[in-house]
Design an enzyme around this catalytic site. Structure first.
Site, PDB file in Angstrom:
ATOM      1  N   LYS B  77       0.861  -1.186   0.000  1.00 25.90           N
ATOM      2  CA  LYS B  77       0.000   0.000   0.000  1.00 25.90           C
ATOM      3  C   LYS B  77       0.895   1.233   0.000  1.00 25.90           C
ATOM      4  CE  LYS B  77      -3.759   2.013   2.826  1.00 25.90           C
ATOM      5  NZ  LYS B  77      -4.559   1.813   4.050  1.00 25.90           N
ATOM      6  N   SER B 152      -9.506   1.598   3.463  1.00 30.71           N
ATOM      7  CA  SER B 152      -8.720   2.426   2.566  1.00 30.71           C
ATOM      8  C   SER B 152      -7.710   1.634   1.725  1.00 30.71           C
ATOM      9  CB  SER B 152      -7.973   3.483   3.370  1.00 30.71           C
ATOM     10  OG  SER B 152      -7.024   2.866   4.231  1.00 30.71           O
ATOM     11  N   SER B 176      -9.426  -0.774   7.596  1.00 30.71           N
ATOM     12  CA  SER B 176      -8.918  -0.568   6.240  1.00 30.71           C
ATOM     13  C   SER B 176      -8.269  -1.785   5.590  1.00 30.71           C
ATOM     14  CB  SER B 176      -7.920   0.590   6.220  1.00 30.71           C
ATOM     15  OG  SER B 176      -8.607   1.802   6.306  1.00 30.71           O
TER      16      SER B 176
END
Lengths: 480, 479
Positions: B77, B152, B176
């Protein structure tokens, strides 16, 4: 007109001391002063994304040391807090500081005043990181930023409003600087900014119990300036009030070029720092063991040492005070008296010839090469009458310091040892008696005071080498 | 043709000579190119990955396997620092920023032979539940391109879902990792707070953030967790406990004591199908001899406000460093003074959701509101911790739906932040109290979308959590 009968001055001081650790409070960057700009700036110092702080244990120990030196209560359950504000020299947009739990609470610092010793009450000592430096005067179009200082550990020593004159403030800062140097937590160098002071000054009518409106004076980079700034502020405030004005809450800066202050912020801006516990650092507890270890590592503090010198070594207060001005001096003295039991002479030598020599040659005890046992050797020769004091201090001591040789060697090489050989003494004494028949006759008639004249004459003839005690007794015998 | 199923099978294939790391990397690079429309990756490190794969193949031939993750293709990420690589948190404010160091997890991955294939799209600064708040545009759910992947860590979830890497590392501040894992039909673990070093993870809310793992199966999650966990001198909030090593052969016959929160299943926002599937699964568990009990949880309605007060407070401070002074976006607009300069940089650099949370966080920390919001929320958090402790005194684990609805349509909720925040109702709990939680892709919705079940154990109990998870996956016929 003197208004000192009408008004009382109340002062609180905040002293920031940069801790003399090798690395910063929350990362391994060096703290050394004077490096090229932006050379001690790791991603952690610069607040790069993803970085986290890690507490420097030595800085914590230093803060505790200062707390112990100031008789504070040490907080055992600690956490850091974030003080949030934007400024370009603050890399993270917040300063990691302490808020509701300063590491040291209360305490006091003893100062000397005209009325005697007095304890100035402290509010707190807390630990925090320094900001970087904004430099506005290099380029007219830009502000230059040097982040070397960002993250350097500081302690902020905050007094209660418990100082009542510029002189007391001067004494207080002097004492704080002496203490931080004594215990080795800060070099105390105000010019380089390792020790910085802000003064909160207010005046009120005598007898009034409420504090007057305070003015904060910043940028006091010498102890003299602390005093000058406060003196100026007091005069300014009194003049203002006497002419019917009111003191405004302000932040002012000191201008050392003419010893005045000027307003930098007209009204205290409503700063809301939004403090909250720093979530990147776990709260930390101080164990009894750690506190004991730190306590045991503390040197004897100057006040206690002074009493010890008076009680144990029979020194007078003046001599003891002189020896306790700096830790290095006291350490030297303590070492010296382990090699001689003539304490009074040791103190006299240190406060007299040695200090004079060091002042003249701009030396200090922290880098002084003459071993205390060598100096003790010189003292011994004087005590034993093998050297007289003035020869020892003026002719032997400088050579000892310069060459590192011991006193006896130098005295022998320079042929300065006092002569106690009776044949040689007799020759000098007989010579003087023959040279001064009139005085001898007077002496014999009872003017015994003339003995000093004869002894002096022998000293002259022998160029100081004749042992005055032996000469005296020899003269007395011969002139019976 | 190479087809990934698990790290164990992949390693066997490498040892048998059925594939190589280089071949594998080529496979993933072509997969990523084919699936470019999903927008899962912001950048692919193609050359680096091939070079590293070559090294690993050579080293393996000479000295055998180079670690527990030899040749395992991992995506990061875009909130995890990788030295020399751009790092943006999907934000314009960090456009062009290059990280000068490796996150601790990256060092640990590399030390065990992993290949890092690229950085993955996400919600800006990890703030969001749909991956629609990205400067690089939304990520699409591979199961239905009209739907969001969750957030997210949406890009990281889709990358595993669409076979664009073997495992991904995301971050989980309030769900997330687990929520997008749920929406994408994969396994997503958020470990205990402090299990994995946060050094090198861009902070959203420091006391909640934890790096999490996406994989297709529980065993791969366990291997990755073992590799990236453990003490770190650069993070003073990380636990000193040794990394969890999970042996799945132990306790296979154990009967579990499981709790679920009554209020959670009765919540009006819960999709009826998800409720029904969860209840049916509870019956299956009971039938299999496990003891599953409802527990009162009257604080449920407080957890979303508590979470948003505390996380935005921390975020407002954590994001102060992005000011355009030292790095990152600096506006070209003229400015009158310093405040103007900051406003220009930050107004242009941050997206709406980030601004919303900075403002909210600044508000709750302001003098006059501090006690009513921040202090009170801290008290609720402490109450939740105590309450949780009581539950775990009696139960091995807590189960719940992961998300109250399946993956929703793109733009469906983007104008209603409150409704969007409610998507986190089941996941923020684990972050508030610091416990590990995992989302397991046990179910399928009539919309065709997968959805999951969440399992949580007490602090530092990832090993029991993973063992139980494997059992549940097996019961659902998945492992």
């Amino acid at each position: 007109m003197d208004y000192s009968e009408k008004y009382e001055v109340v002062i609180g001081l905040e002293v920031h001391a940069q801790l003399a650790t090798e690395s910063k409070l929350f990362c391994g960057d060096a703290t050394s002063f004077g490096a090229a700009p932006n050379t001690h700036i790791s991603p952690i110092t610069m607040g790069h994304p993803g970085t986290l702080p890690k507490t420097n244990k030595k800085a914590v120990a230093y803060a505790i040391k200062m707390g112990m030196a100031c008789n504070c209560e040490i907080e055992k359950e600690n956490y850091f807090a974030r003080k949030n504000y934007f400024y370009p020299d603050l890399p993270k947009g917040y300063q990691v500081s302490q808020h509701t739990t300063p590491i040291c609470k209360g305490g006091y610092v003893t100062i000397k005043t005209a009325a005697g010793a007095r304890n100035v009450q402290l509010n707190r000592i807390h630990l925090e990181e320094d900001a970087g430096k904004s430099i506005h005067d290099i380029n007219p179009d830009f502000t230059c930023l040097d982040y070397n200082r960002a993250g350097v550990p500081l302690i902020e020593i905050v007094t209660e409003p418990d100082l009542f004159s510029a002189d007391e403030a001067y004494q207080y800062v002097t004492e704080v600087r002496k203490l931080v140097r004594w215990i080795g937590v800060c070099d105390g160098n105000m010019e380089e900014g390792s020790l910085r002071c802000d003064a909160n000054v207010s005046i009120r009518l005598k007898g009034e119990t409420k504090l007057g409106t305070k003015v904060e004076v910043k940028n006091l980079n010498s102890i003299r300036n602390v005093k000058k700034a406060i003196e100026f502020e007091i005069q300014r405030m009194i003049a203002l009030v006497e002419s019917g004005g009111k003191v405004q809450q302000q932040t002012r800066s000191f201008d050392a070029s003419d010893d005045t202050t000027f307003a930098i912020r007209e009204k205290e801006e409503a700063n809301d720092y939004r403090y909250f516990a720093e979530p990147d650092l776990s709260p930390f507890s101080l164990s009894d063991e750690l506190l004991n270890d730190i306590k045991n590592s503390m040197p004897t503090l100057p006040a206690a040492l002074l009493q010890q010198y008076i009680a144990e070594y029979g020194l007078n207060e003046y001599d003891a005070t002189q020896l306790c001005l700096e830790k290095e001096t006291a350490d030297y003295f303590s070492s010296l008296v382990s090699h001689t039991s003539n304490y009074k002479a040791a103190a006299n030598w240190m406060n007299g010839p040695l200090r004079q020599y060091m002042n003249e040659h701009k030396l200090s005890f922290d880098s002084f090469a003459l071993a205390p046992e060598k100096l003790a050797g010189l003292l011994k020769l004087v005590e034993e009458g093998q050297l007289n004091f003035s020869i020892a201090s003026s002719r032997i001591l400088p050579v000892m310091i310069e060459t590192g040789k011991d006193a006896a060697t130098i005295a022998t090489e320079l042929n300065l040892l006092q002569v106690s050989d009776s044949n040689e003494l007799e020759t000098w004494v007989n010579g003087v008696i023959e040279k001064m028949p009139d005085k001898v006759a007077e002496y014999k008639k009872g003017k015994k005071g003339l003995i000093g004249l004869f002894v002096g004459e022998v000293k002259k003839v022998s160029k100081g080498k004749a042992d005055p005690k032996l000469v005296t007794s020899l003269l007395e015998e011969k002139l019976k | 043709m190479f087809r990934f199923s698990s790290i164990k099978d992949y390693h066997n294939a490498l040892l048998n000579g059925q594939t190589t790391c280089v071949e594998t990397v080529h496979y993933y690079v072509s997969q990523i190119k084919t699936a470019a429309h999903l927008n899962a990756y912001i950048e692919v490190f193609e050359q680096d990955a091939i070079a590293r794969a070559t090294e690993l193949d050579n080293a393996r031939k000479q000295n055998g396997m180079q670690g527990k993750l030899h040749g395992v293709v991992v995506g990061l990420k875009d909130v995890i620092c990788y030295k020399g690589k751009t790092l943006t948190a999907s934000s314009k404010i960090l456009a062009g920023f290059t990280s000068l160091f490796n996150a601790t997890v990256v060092d640990k991955l590399l030390a065990e032979g992993a290949i890092i294939i690229g950085r993955q799209n996400c919600d800006e600064f990890a703030m969001g539940s749909s991956n629609e708040n990205s400067a690089y545009g939304p990520v699409l759910n591979h199961a239905d391109n009209t739907r969001v992947p969750g957030g997210s860590s949406g890009g990281s979830a889709v990358a595993v879902q669409a076979d664009l890497c073997m495992i991904s590392l995301g971050s989980d501040t309030g769900g997330s990792v687990r929520q997008p894992a749920d929406f994408c039909g994969i396994v997503g673990l958020k470990p205990t707070y402090g299990r994995i070093s946060r050094y090198g993870l861009i902070a959203y809310a420091s006391s909640f953030d934890q790096i999490g793992i996406f994989a297709t199966n529980t065993e791969d999650v366990a291997i990755a967790l073992e590799v990236i966990s453990g003490a770190d001198e650069f993070d003073s909030t990380v636990s000193n406990q040794p990394a969890p090593v999970c042996d799945f052969t132990e306790e296979t016959g154990k009967k579990y004591k499981l709790a679920y929160f009554k209020e959670a299943l009765e919540h009006p926002g819960l999709d009826p199908e998800i409720k029904a599937a969860t209840e049916a699964f509870i019956k299956t568990l009971t039938a299999a001899g496990h003891d599953v009990q409802a527990v009162d949880f009257e604080l449920l309605d407080y957890i979303i406000p508590t979470y948003y007060i505390l996380t935005t407070a921390e975020a407002s401070s954590n994001l102060s460093r992005y000011d355009g002074v030292k790095y990152g976006h600096r506006s070209s607009k003229p400015y009158e003074d310093l405040a103007d300069f900051y406003k220009n940089n930050r107004s242009e650099g941050f997206g709406d959701e980030v601004k919303r949370r900075i403002m909210l966080g600044t508000f709750v920390l302001s003098a006059g509101y501090y006690d009513a919001y921040y202090t009170k929320a801290q008290r609720v958090r402490n109450m939740l911790r105590r309450k949780t402790q009581v539950v775990f005194n009696q139960f091995d684990a807590i189960i719940s739906p992961t998300v109250p609805s399946p993956a929703f349509k793109i733009s469906e909720k983007s104008n209603d932040p409150i409704e969007m925040y409610l998507a986190d109702i089941y996941t923020v709990f684990a972050n508030l109290v610091g416990i590990p939680g995992i989302s397991l892709p046990l179910f399928k919705h009539s919309t065709g979308m997968p959805f999951g079940m969440q399992v949580m154990t007490s602090e530092m109990n990832e090993v029991p959590l993973l063992r139980l998870s494997k059992r549940l996956m097996q019961m659902a016929g998945l492992e």
